[in-house]
Motif scaffolding. Structure first.
Motif, PDB file in Angstrom:
ATOM      1  N   THR A 407       0.836  -1.199   0.000  1.00 55.57           N
ATOM      2  CA  THR A 407       0.000   0.000   0.000  1.00 55.57           C
ATOM      3  C   THR A 407       0.869   1.246   0.000  1.00 55.57           C
ATOM      4  N   ARG A 418      -4.268   7.182   2.629  1.00 57.09           N
ATOM      5  CA  ARG A 418      -3.915   5.794   2.938  1.00 57.09           C
ATOM      6  C   ARG A 418      -5.154   4.984   3.327  1.00 57.09           C
ATOM      7  N   GLU A 422      -6.619   1.775   1.171  1.00 61.39           N
ATOM      8  CA  GLU A 422      -6.724   0.423   1.714  1.00 61.39           C
ATOM      9  C   GLU A 422      -8.152  -0.100   1.618  1.00 61.39           C
ATOM     10  N   ARG A 436      -4.625  -9.875  -2.420  1.00 62.86           N
ATOM     11  CA  ARG A 436      -3.597  -9.613  -1.424  1.00 62.86           C
ATOM     12  C   ARG A 436      -2.668 -10.815  -1.336  1.00 62.86           C
TER      13      ARG A 436
END
Length: 722
Positions: A407, A418, A422, A436
């Motif tokens: 990230t 951020r 996410e 992921r």
């Protein structure tokens, strides 16, 4: 009596005995509890149970677990959203003789031992957070075996699976894939207390649970085993006395709580909308002699657990909490819930007030709305799913990388904070567009469509919910009936207990001494601004040669702001100030002087520099001039700005979204410089600005001034968003 009837009778007797171990010798199963247990244990069906807080949803899955384990089935996997809820569930399971363990962020050292216990068959219940489901190691090494051997899957607080719900958690969506991989006949139970018809339908669809039963119909009779079971009960809470008290000013609300907290029954929870409000209010109430503790998402985990225990044991009068203390916190004798500020939807409000009155005849529920509520709602609304161009950029960057990206590495290339980045990646993961993996995220190459209609509908629904909350505050009708109608409860009717039904109102008066003290507390300016310690990762992607730790010789000192935009006291004053570009008012200057008087710097500033501003040049320059004049400090001038800043006003909804940390840093790095006319070498520099948001403007300005010879840089701003 035939064999089937005998089996059902024996099963119910076993269920009743297990319930009595869990809840006491007088406990008796409700008919819908029994219906859910029978469907899960005897028929291996899927069930969605929507029932009010305190109804006994956890009893359903613990009793069903005990019965399934006695029949040789594997462990129950419970997906649970909060650590506090997990702790309560483990304690409740123990009372029923059920061995429950958990895997979460707070017990990483125990994970391997827990996995070993599960594989050895020694665990009856494994509690996991939804985020754990997509941890690469857990997903690839643990989850397949759990899917193969699980005796039952439970999705607690299932409204989190729906982005129409009030507490959407993207990781919950992964459950749809997990459920699809379960062997045939493994029962699935989803539970929630707060879901209207739209959320219930969405949850049922995402979990593969068809909406096959009438919401109010008892499930005691026969049913088609091929159908899933949806049980939904009435949501009235006979113990709750709802009321609204409109006091307006933050000082009046602080003072009312300080004067009347001990009049409320037992111990309880005072909810606030922001962390800063919780900290401010808890500190003030302690000053007035009340035993309270703050409880927020920023509270240390050990302190949070200690605070929960203190409330459970009635060692404190109240926890002053954000929504971090929410779902599943179990204290049956909780005597009151007060809200300082209104949640942004009646559904969320019902969920939080459901903590009170579960085991007592009467509990007080009071809402103290404030003028700042709408601004806070607007902030939370700004965190919605990003627009399609931003999503496409992220997918393109991941696709071109040809390798996993963290990230932090992705952040410089995508104009999102951020937190939003996410959240977006988690949604894309559950949609199959990204995955992921160890080392970060990778694109899957699968086609993906942006569901613009859904996100537009979500925004419209949020606005409607906020208006409904305002309508709740203003209504002269029954408040409980209003909330039940918002939850689509067909049994909604006047409760006869709320302030509007009875005419009984809380006394709004407060003593002048406590009101003055509350006003002085909220008028007290000064919020520390911690200096940045490390440059963001991946700045080389933006051609910015900054990485690693910020050198001490480049760093700013700890700064000061008059207040936070989210403060109950200073927020309502700062937000209007930042919406215009006028000369700095005397009140702000006076407050800044108070801050400067109390600043424990190592050396007094020797000059004042201000930061250039496109949005508020008059405000910032006049603030610097006034401070320099009052402090008899040289006014050294403004830093040079080579280009108009892209990011101007965090309070103006018409402005583009602020860039994330990496892009904000790149922007200010490229445009700021120290002009030849400024010589900062004579001593510490007081660096003046309007708002500290990401902190990178102050960080870059401080580094430039330090490199130009300033021995120290002391940031002073009107407001901080932190």
């Amino acid at each position: 009596m035939d064999r089937v009837t005998t089996a059902i009778t024996d099963l119910r007797a076993d269920a009743e005995a297990t319930l009595q171990r869990l809840a006491g010798p007088d406990a008796v199963l409700r008919e819908d509890q029994w219906a859910a247990i029978h469907a899960l244990v005897a028929e291996g069906r899927r069930a969605l149970v929507v029932q009010r807080t305190g109804w006994g949803k956890s009893a359903v899955y613990f009793v069903a677990t005990a019965l399934l384990r006695a029949r040789g089935r594997g462990p129950t996997v419970i997906v649970s959203p909060l650590l506090a809820l997990m702790r309560n569930q483990i304690e409740a399971a123990g009372r029923a003789g059920i061995h429950a363990v958990t895997v979460n962020s707070a017990n990483t050292d125990d994970w391997q031992d827990v996995y070993g216990q599960v594989q050895a068959g020694a665990v009856d219940v494994l509690l996991v957070s939804p985020e754990r489901l997509n941890n690469p190691e857990f997903r690839d090494q643990v989850l397949p075996e759990l899917s193969r051997t699980a005796g039952m899957l439970v999705v607690d607080e299932a409204h989190c699976i729906s982005d129409w719900g009030h507490d959407f958690r993207p990781d919950y969506r992964r459950l749809r894939t997990l459920i699809a991989e379960l062997p045939s006949g493994v029962p699935v139970l989803a539970t929630t207390a707060t879901a209207n018809d739209r959320v219930t339908t969405d949850v049922a669809d995402q979990l593969g649970v068809s909406h096959s039963r009438d919401a109010q119909r008892s499930a005691a009779g026969p049913w088609d085993p091929a159908e899933a079971l949806v049980l939904r009960g009435e949501l009235d809470r006979a113990s709750l006395r709802l009321g609204v008290l409109q006091l307006g000013k933050g000082a009046d609300r602080f003072a009312w709580l300080a004067q009347h907290l001990d009049d409320l029954p037992g111990s309880g929870i005072v909810y606030t909308l922001t962390v800063s409000a919780a900290d401010e209010l808890a500190a003030f109430l302690r000053e007035r002699g009340h035993a309270v503790a703050a409880y927020t998402g920023k509270t240390d985990p050990a302190d949070r657990e200690r605070a929960e225990d203190d409330l459970l044991a009635n060692r404190v009068k109240a926890l002053v909490a954000t929504s971090a203390l929410g779902m599943g916190f179990d204290k049956p004798d909780l005597g009151f819930v007060v809200h300082l500020g209104a949640p942004q939807s009646p559904v969320a409000y019902y969920q939080q007030i459901g903590r009170a009155g579960r085991g007592v005849e009467r509990a007080e529920v009071l809402l103290l709305p404030g003028p700042e509520d709408r601004d806070i709602w607007a902030y939370f609304a700004s965190l919605a799913f990003p627009a399609e161009p931003q999503v496409r950029v992220a997918l393109s960057v991941l696709g071109d990388a040809g390798r996993p990206m963290s990230t932090a590495a992705l952040e410089p290339r995508v104009e999102l904070s951020r937190g939003r980045l996410e959240m977006m990646l988690k949604v894309l993961d559950t949609d199959g567009a990204v995955r992921r993996v160890k080392g970060g995220w990778e694109a899957t190459g699968r086609p993906w469509e942006y569901d613009g209609a859904r996100y537009t509908g979500l925004a419209r629904a949020r606005r409607a919910e906020q208006q409904a909350m305002l309508d709740y505050i203003a209504t002269d009708g029954c408040r409980m009936e209003f909330l039940r109608r918002q939850l689509d409860d067909p049994g909604a009717a006047p409760c006869g207990r709320c302030d509007n039904c009875t005419g009984h109102r809380h006394d709004p008066t407060v003593g002048e001494d406590v009101r003055v003290q509350a006003q002085e507390t909220l008028d007290r300016p000064g919020v520390p601004i911690a200096p940045r310690k490390q440059w963001p990762s991946g700045m080389d992607a933006l051609d910015v040669p900054l990485k690693g730790k910020i050198r001490p010789e480049d760093a700013a000192e700890e700064g000061r702001a008059l207040g936070r935009l989210t403060d109950v006291g200073w927020g309502p004053r700062l937000r209007p100030l930042l919406r215009a570009d006028d000369l700095v008012p005397d009140a702000a200057v006076d407050a800044a002087v108070e801050v400067l008087k109390g600043w424990d710097w190592a050396q007094r500033p020797a000059g004042v520099v201000w930061l250039p501003s496109r949005a508020r040049p008059v405000l910032v320059e006049s603030f610097a001039q006034r401070i320099a004049s009052i402090g008899r400090l040289p006014l050294l001038g403004a830093l040079a700005d080579s280009a108009p800043p892209r990011y101007t006003d965090p309070e103006d909804d018409s402005e583009p979204e602020p860039p994330n940390s990496a892009q904000r840093l790149a922007e200010v790095y490229r445009r700021l410089s120290v002009p030849p006319g400024i010589d900062p070498r004579s001593g510490p520099v007081l660096l003046v600005d309007d708002v500290a948001d990401s902190g990178w403007t102050l960080t870059v300005a401080a580094a430039l001034l330090r490199r130009a010879g300033a021995p120290a840089v002391l940031p002073l701003v009107l407001a901080t968003t932190g």
